[in-house]
Design a protein around this motif. Structure first.
Motif, PDB file in Angstrom:
ATOM      1  N   THR A 118      -5.457   5.299   5.603  1.00  0.00           N
ATOM      2  CA  THR A 118      -6.902   5.140   5.468  1.00  0.00           C
ATOM      3  C   THR A 118      -7.346   3.791   6.024  1.00  0.00           C
ATOM      4  O   THR A 118      -8.375   3.692   6.714  1.00  0.00           O
ATOM      5  CB  THR A 118      -7.318   5.262   3.992  1.00  0.00           C
ATOM      6  OG1 THR A 118      -6.959   6.555   3.504  1.00  0.00           O
ATOM      7  CG2 THR A 118      -8.822   5.069   3.829  1.00  0.00           C
ATOM      8  N   LEU A 164       0.828  -1.194   0.000  1.00  0.00           N
ATOM      9  CA  LEU A 164       0.000   0.000   0.000  1.00  0.00           C
ATOM     10  C   LEU A 164       0.870   1.254   0.000  1.00  0.00           C
ATOM     11  O   LEU A 164       1.994   1.242   0.484  1.00  0.00           O
ATOM     12  CB  LEU A 164      -0.903   0.024   1.239  1.00  0.00           C
ATOM     13  CG  LEU A 164      -1.821  -1.179   1.468  1.00  0.00           C
ATOM     14  CD1 LEU A 164      -2.564  -1.016   2.774  1.00  0.00           C
ATOM     15  CD2 LEU A 164      -2.800  -1.337   0.305  1.00  0.00           C
ATOM     16  N   SER A 165       0.306   2.322  -0.504  1.00  0.00           N
ATOM     17  CA  SER A 165       0.970   3.617  -0.396  1.00  0.00           C
ATOM     18  C   SER A 165       0.787   4.134   1.033  1.00  0.00           C
ATOM     19  O   SER A 165      -0.092   3.658   1.770  1.00  0.00           O
ATOM     20  CB  SER A 165       0.355   4.612  -1.380  1.00  0.00           C
ATOM     21  OG  SER A 165      -0.973   4.930  -0.988  1.00  0.00           O
ATOM     22  N   LEU A 195      -4.502   1.004  -7.102  1.00  0.00           N
ATOM     23  CA  LEU A 195      -3.055   1.077  -7.084  1.00  0.00           C
ATOM     24  C   LEU A 195      -2.522   0.892  -8.493  1.00  0.00           C
ATOM     25  O   LEU A 195      -3.088   0.164  -9.307  1.00  0.00           O
ATOM     26  CB  LEU A 195      -2.471  -0.014  -6.171  1.00  0.00           C
ATOM     27  CG  LEU A 195      -2.889   0.097  -4.693  1.00  0.00           C
ATOM     28  CD1 LEU A 195      -2.298  -1.051  -3.920  1.00  0.00           C
ATOM     29  CD2 LEU A 195      -2.421   1.429  -4.088  1.00  0.00           C
ATOM     30  N   ALA A 210     -10.225   0.350   0.620  1.00  0.00           N
ATOM     31  CA  ALA A 210      -9.297   1.424   0.255  1.00  0.00           C
ATOM     32  C   ALA A 210      -8.733   1.224  -1.137  1.00  0.00           C
ATOM     33  O   ALA A 210      -8.582   2.171  -1.908  1.00  0.00           O
ATOM     34  CB  ALA A 210      -8.165   1.500   1.297  1.00  0.00           C
ATOM     35  N   ARG A 211      -8.449  -0.021  -1.502  1.00  0.00           N
ATOM     36  CA  ARG A 211      -7.927  -0.307  -2.842  1.00  0.00           C
ATOM     37  C   ARG A 211      -8.976   0.004  -3.901  1.00  0.00           C
ATOM     38  O   ARG A 211      -8.657   0.490  -5.006  1.00  0.00           O
ATOM     39  CB  ARG A 211      -7.501  -1.768  -2.929  1.00  0.00           C
ATOM     40  CG  ARG A 211      -6.109  -2.017  -2.327  1.00  0.00           C
ATOM     41  CD  ARG A 211      -5.756  -3.473  -2.391  1.00  0.00           C
ATOM     42  NE  ARG A 211      -4.334  -3.705  -2.148  1.00  0.00           N
ATOM     43  CZ  ARG A 211      -3.805  -4.874  -1.851  1.00  0.00           C
ATOM     44  NH1 ARG A 211      -4.601  -5.937  -1.754  1.00  0.00           N
ATOM     45  NH2 ARG A 211      -2.510  -4.999  -1.671  1.00  0.00           N
ATOM     46  N   VAL A 267      -9.086   3.864  -4.149  1.00  0.00           N
ATOM     47  CA  VAL A 267      -7.866   4.445  -4.736  1.00  0.00           C
ATOM     48  C   VAL A 267      -7.105   3.311  -5.405  1.00  0.00           C
ATOM     49  O   VAL A 267      -6.237   2.696  -4.802  1.00  0.00           O
ATOM     50  CB  VAL A 267      -6.999   5.115  -3.657  1.00  0.00           C
ATOM     51  CG1 VAL A 267      -5.790   5.799  -4.310  1.00  0.00           C
ATOM     52  CG2 VAL A 267      -7.815   6.104  -2.842  1.00  0.00           C
ATOM     53  N   GLU A 301      -0.570   6.855   2.069  1.00  0.00           N
ATOM     54  CA  GLU A 301      -1.910   7.422   2.236  1.00  0.00           C
ATOM     55  C   GLU A 301      -2.966   6.337   2.396  1.00  0.00           C
ATOM     56  O   GLU A 301      -3.862   6.430   3.251  1.00  0.00           O
ATOM     57  CB  GLU A 301      -2.257   8.321   1.040  1.00  0.00           C
ATOM     58  CG  GLU A 301      -1.405   9.569   0.907  1.00  0.00           C
ATOM     59  CD  GLU A 301      -0.025   9.276   0.329  1.00  0.00           C
ATOM     60  OE1 GLU A 301       0.186   8.148  -0.197  1.00  0.00           O
ATOM     61  OE2 GLU A 301       0.851  10.159   0.398  1.00  0.00           O
ATOM     62  N   VAL A 302      -2.869   5.290   1.568  1.00  0.00           N
ATOM     63  CA  VAL A 302      -3.853   4.202   1.642  1.00  0.00           C
ATOM     64  C   VAL A 302      -3.696   3.434   2.944  1.00  0.00           C
ATOM     65  O   VAL A 302      -4.690   3.034   3.576  1.00  0.00           O
ATOM     66  CB  VAL A 302      -3.706   3.254   0.429  1.00  0.00           C
ATOM     67  CG1 VAL A 302      -4.615   2.044   0.590  1.00  0.00           C
ATOM     68  CG2 VAL A 302      -4.046   3.996  -0.858  1.00  0.00           C
TER      69      VAL A 302
END
Length: 213
Positions: free
Chosen positions: A162, A155-156, A212, A206-207, A210, A158-159
């Protein structure tokens, strides 16, 4: 941390150099002494302060409270960027100006609201500082937990944040407590099954929100 105290009539001019943080106990003693030796209070020059955190602000608020108890004032005459940022962030600047000045008068919070007295603002700021200090203490475990999520699920940052917040809300668990439990899995302590399920659901949610790359 050093201070330079110069008498000026019934007040004391105090120039502070160094850092305003949790190691400011010697500074607190020096400021208390300057306040006690003044007739009406002290004027602070904080332009040479290179760092100021919530502990430093708490020290200043404590000094102001002691001054009020003695019928005196603490005025910040000049300050540098580190102090300015914290004063503006917390809205504390109005507590350290000359009484009766435009910045020091009580102002409404919003249209139609009644003005707040300085004592009420002071109380709210003390609560905010305490909350900020608690946040600073729990931040390391939260950052570690976010790193674990990033590595485990690709994950990034930010993610991952979240996911952590969503799982905290869905499991009705304090964010710092969930972070500590997640960090504990590195030592082999498993998460409760319902928490695992909520984390997995939060990752999927979350994925989807947003995608990836």
């Amino acid at each position: 941390m050093t201070i330079d105290v110069v008498p000026d009539g019934d007040r004391m001019n105090v120039r502070v150099c160094g850092e305003l943080d949790h190691g400011g106990r010697p500074l607190e003693r020096g400021l208390d002494e300057a306040l006690d030796n003044s007739a009406s209070g002290i004027d602070l020059d904080l332009s040479a302060v290179g760092f100021c955190d919530c502990s430093g602000l708490n020290l200043l608020l404590g000094l102001r409270r002691k001054a009020l108890d003695q019928g005196k004032t603490v005025i910040i005459g000049v300050s540098g960027p580190p102090v300015d940022r914290l004063l503006e962030l917390t809205g504390a600047r109005e507590l350290f100006v000359h009484p009766g000045s435009a910045a020091g008068s009580a102002e409404p919070d919003a249209v139609g609201d009644s003005p707040k007295a300085p004592e009420a603002v002071d109380h709210e700021l003390r609560k905010e500082v305490a909350e900020l200090r608690r946040a600073m203490q729990t931040r390391p475990s939260i950052d570690l937990a976010r790193g674990i999520l990033m590595a485990s699920f690709n994950l990034s940052p930010e993610v991952a944040w979240t996911v952590l917040v969503t799982a905290s809300q869905n499991t009705n668990t304090k964010l710092h407590r969930l972070a500590q439990d997640l960090v504990g899995t590195v030592q082999g302590t498993p998460l409760p099954e319902d928490v695992q399920q909520q984390l997995a659901a939060a990752v999927a949610q979350a994925r989807a929100a947003v995608p990836l790359a």
